[in-house]
Design a protein around this motif. Structure first.
Motif, short mmCIF file in Angstrom:
data_model
loop_
_atom_site.label_atom_id
_atom_site.label_comp_id
_atom_site.label_asym_id
_atom_site.label_seq_id
_atom_site.Cartn_x
_atom_site.Cartn_y
_atom_site.Cartn_z
N SER A 255 0.83 -1.20 0.00
CA SER A 255 0.00 0.00 0.00
C SER A 255 0.87 1.26 0.00
O SER A 255 1.85 1.36 0.72
CB SER A 255 -0.89 0.01 1.24
OG SER A 255 -1.41 1.31 1.43
N PRO A 256 0.46 2.25 -0.82
CA PRO A 256 1.17 3.53 -0.81
C PRO A 256 1.11 4.21 0.56
O PRO A 256 1.90 5.10 0.84
CB PRO A 256 0.42 4.36 -1.85
CG PRO A 256 -0.34 3.39 -2.67
CD PRO A 256 -0.63 2.22 -1.79
N GLU A 262 7.45 1.67 0.75
CA GLU A 262 8.03 2.70 -0.11
C GLU A 262 9.12 2.17 -1.03
O GLU A 262 9.14 2.43 -2.23
CB GLU A 262 8.66 3.79 0.75
CG GLU A 262 7.90 5.07 0.81
CD GLU A 262 8.56 6.02 1.80
OE1 GLU A 262 9.79 6.17 1.75
OE2 GLU A 262 7.84 6.57 2.65
N ASN A 265 7.80 -0.38 -3.72
CA ASN A 265 7.01 0.33 -4.72
C ASN A 265 7.91 1.20 -5.60
O ASN A 265 7.68 1.34 -6.81
CB ASN A 265 5.93 1.19 -4.06
CG ASN A 265 4.78 0.36 -3.51
OD1 ASN A 265 4.61 -0.79 -3.90
ND2 ASN A 265 4.01 0.93 -2.61
N LYS A 269 8.45 1.14 -9.74
CA LYS A 269 8.46 2.29 -10.65
C LYS A 269 9.71 2.29 -11.52
O LYS A 269 9.70 2.81 -12.63
CB LYS A 269 8.39 3.59 -9.85
CG LYS A 269 7.05 3.78 -9.16
CD LYS A 269 7.02 5.09 -8.40
CE LYS A 269 5.86 5.12 -7.42
NZ LYS A 269 5.89 6.34 -6.58
N PHE B 132 -6.51 6.67 0.11
CA PHE B 132 -5.56 6.88 -0.97
C PHE B 132 -6.25 7.53 -2.18
O PHE B 132 -5.71 8.43 -2.80
CB PHE B 132 -4.90 5.57 -1.39
CG PHE B 132 -3.95 5.76 -2.54
CD1 PHE B 132 -2.68 6.29 -2.30
CD2 PHE B 132 -4.33 5.49 -3.82
CE1 PHE B 132 -1.81 6.51 -3.36
CE2 PHE B 132 -3.47 5.72 -4.89
CZ PHE B 132 -2.21 6.22 -4.65
N VAL B 252 -2.56 1.02 -8.47
CA VAL B 252 -2.08 1.31 -7.13
C VAL B 252 -1.64 -0.01 -6.50
O VAL B 252 -2.47 -0.92 -6.32
CB VAL B 252 -3.19 1.95 -6.28
CG1 VAL B 252 -2.67 2.30 -4.90
CG2 VAL B 252 -3.75 3.17 -7.00
N THR B 276 1.91 5.65 -6.62
CA THR B 276 1.76 5.79 -5.18
C THR B 276 1.52 7.25 -4.82
O THR B 276 1.25 7.57 -3.68
CB THR B 276 3.00 5.30 -4.42
OG1 THR B 276 4.14 6.08 -4.81
CG2 THR B 276 3.28 3.84 -4.74
N GLU B 277 1.63 8.14 -5.80
CA GLU B 277 1.35 9.56 -5.56
C GLU B 277 1.02 10.22 -6.89
O GLU B 277 1.34 9.69 -7.96
CB GLU B 277 2.55 10.24 -4.91
CG GLU B 277 3.84 10.01 -5.66
CD GLU B 277 5.05 10.67 -4.98
OE1 GLU B 277 4.83 11.48 -4.07
OE2 GLU B 277 6.17 10.39 -5.39
N ASP B 280 3.43 10.54 -9.89
CA ASP B 280 3.67 9.41 -10.80
C ASP B 280 2.77 9.52 -12.03
O ASP B 280 3.19 9.23 -13.15
CB ASP B 280 3.37 8.07 -10.09
CG ASP B 280 4.27 7.84 -8.89
OD1 ASP B 280 5.43 8.28 -8.93
OD2 ASP B 280 3.79 7.24 -7.92
#
Lengths: 369, 369
Positions: A255-256, A262, A265, A269, B132, B252, B276-277, B280
């Motif tokens: 989960s973000p 972190e 994830n 990316k 989120f 996500v 995650t944000e 991105d």
């Protein structure tokens, strides 16, 4: 193994002496042996190199007695020393840029010959993270992979525990006589039954902070791929090393909103392969396994032995020293600006290194201490 | 907008009549208009086509009175109807394979002209999933994007709520007079202040199960990219459509132990971009925005108008019918096996479609009902 080339104890002691001597790391070991034409000649050359490199005093050379004592103490604890020339040395580890010349192994040596997957993660993992590491370690172990990890608390210990019966490999940051963390001494006993513990450090070496990242290159180097479970960014050294070594990098999504995800994830990316079950790893690894066995390096330095033994003159040394300073410069620039041959530049740098005056920064950059 | 081509109410009524008539969907609408040379000629051609296609009775044609009544009822509720020929019709939606010929819009029409990102997910989302969705909707809204979603419970509602002030677009599965779920009628009022609600269905259409997946192609079609938050696999229709439409698909990441993350993690394995944000999403979308405005399609059927009006003979019809059955066959095979021209095959298929006897399966496959 009787018909394979094998390093005898005399040679083994020489290897151990050279790698345990001052200012000699895995890369310098390699350069020295190729420059001098062998391990014993390299040992003999150390004082002269250090002197030419400008060292006021001779570097401490690990004595034959010290080497014999380490070998004896290790064997008394069930630990065997293998060199790059031994058939027990893991073939995949031979192929990294800076393989340890000597490794100390306890347990089932043949565990090192199996296809391996590393599972690593944070010490303060969540219950879910631990549960996932256990699940994937058990499933990959059941599929025939040895599970490699770092014996740390949290994810590492969970991965080891879940693969005790199928075979797991603990890579130590210190020596075999200084297990860290101490509460995992008992776990290591269990690991050694079907698996192995491996260290490149002296038998009684107390691990320090910077030994852990150094150790991580062995975790990835031993493995076909590295599964990075929950970890904050910033400590993803194993994943970075795995990428540099051409190993598959897997990341467990999270989960973000969970800071412990972190790191993984972030790896996703950057293109890491997402893994939610063992099948994801196997699907990515199978094509690599299909390529058959890796080429076995029986004579690790064969390609370099017999290279012309360069002997730079005083002028050349002076020109090169003048070009060096505390700011990193590239070796290519040194060759160009010094009007020396590449061989001579390498020789001078090796002298400075043995004299303890040179720092290598990677990517061909060096600076003076 | 005064200097732009605009469809007048007379034309608007014709468009509405054609798309609301029996056996006419968005794709058939397009084929009909290109085959007949316009919307009004297509309306006039429907009975003949159905007869030649073998329909016992004429298809029900939406009458002018019905069209006027729908337009009037819609406008009384603040809903405007736009056709593909209107400048308010979202340019990005025009570019999908099956754009709705007429859309009904309530709220701020210019919200449809803004760059948009869809945020979709499951109705039974976890608290973390909802949190989120809110965060990323707020951040993307703040960065200037309109947030598109489906007004459902859970993730959809969270995404709308977090972007009420910056502008959000709700895409309805039913008509504007049948908001689903009913408890979101109040939310829709708030959405309409700075954003918009959009529907391709008749004003009083009660949404049924299969209207939701159909609606999802509009969610992705309106958007530059689709963010898929927690959702079980199996219901990732919007993501699949987004991929088919060439939209960016974002997923996500979530814990492998959380079944609600199965779908998004599966998308990651298929190559979706991890998010995650908001940054991105923006990083991936910016290059597309940089390409400038999309080409505006002022005359949607211009490319096809004036195509030769094919008139297959009875023999050809018979040969084609003999080749068709309940098992899907490709149109290419029909052309090859029937020795007819592609144009004539298309004509016969259109007749059968209007007669309600043909099913299109996508990928150029058709079968007889």
């Amino acid at each position: 193994m009787d018909d394979q080339t094998r390093v005898d104890d005399e040679e083994r002691l020489d290897w151990l002496r050279l790698i345990r001597s001052d200012n000699v790391g895995p890369r310098t070991f390699h350069d020295l042996v190729s420059y001098c034409g062998g391990v014993r000649p390299a040992l003999a050359a150390l004082p002269g190199l250090a002197r030419r490199g400008g060292s006021a005093q001779s570097p401490r050379i690990f004595s034959r007695e010290q080497a014999e004592a380490e070998l004896k103490a290790a064997r008394a604890a069930g630990v065997e020393l293998f060199t790059l020339g031994d058939p027990e040395y893991p073939s995949r580890l031979k192929m990294i840029a800076d393989p340890p010349p000597v490794i100390a192994v306890r347990g089932k040596f043949d565990a090192l010959a199996r296809p391996s997957i590393a599972i690593v993660g944070s010490r303060n993992a969540s219950a879910a993270g631990v549960k996932f590491a256990e699940r994937i370690a058990r499933d990959l172990g059941g599929a025939g992979f040895a599970i490699v990890s770092g014996l740390a608390r949290g994810i590492d210990a969970a991965a080891h525990r879940a693969s005790l019966t199928t075979g797991t490999i603990a890579v130590l940051a210190g020596g075999h006589a200084r297990i860290y963390p101490p509460e995992h001494i008992e776990l290591l006993e269990k690991i050694a039954v079907q698996g192995a513990a491996i260290s490149e450090m002296p038998f009684t070496w107390e691990p320090r902070a910077h030994d852990f990242p150094r150790r991580n290159r062995l975790i990835s180097g031993l493995s076909l791929g590295v599964v990075e479970a929950a970890r904050r960014s910033g400590s993803l050294i194993t994943a970075r090393l795995a990428g540099e070594q051409g190993r598959e990098v897997f990341a467990v999504p999270g989960s973000p909103l969970d800071p412990r995800s972190e790191g993984a994830n972030g790896l996703l990316k950057q293109g890491a392969t997402p893994v939610t079950e063992a099948a994801d790893v196997i699907a990515a690894i199978e094509p690599i396994l299909g390529r058959g066995n890796l080429p076995s390096v029986q004579e690790p330095f064969q390609d370099l032995l017999g290279a012309p033994h360069a002997e730079p003159d005083t002028d050349e040394r002076g020109r090169l020293l003048a070009l060096l300073g505390p700011a990193p410069v590239s070796i290519d620039d040194l060759v160009r600006l010094s009007h020396s041959s590449a061989t001579n530049v390498r020789s001078v740098l090796l002298e400075l290194e043995i004299a303890g005056r040179l720092v290598r920064h990677g990517a061909g950059l060096v600076s003076l201490l």
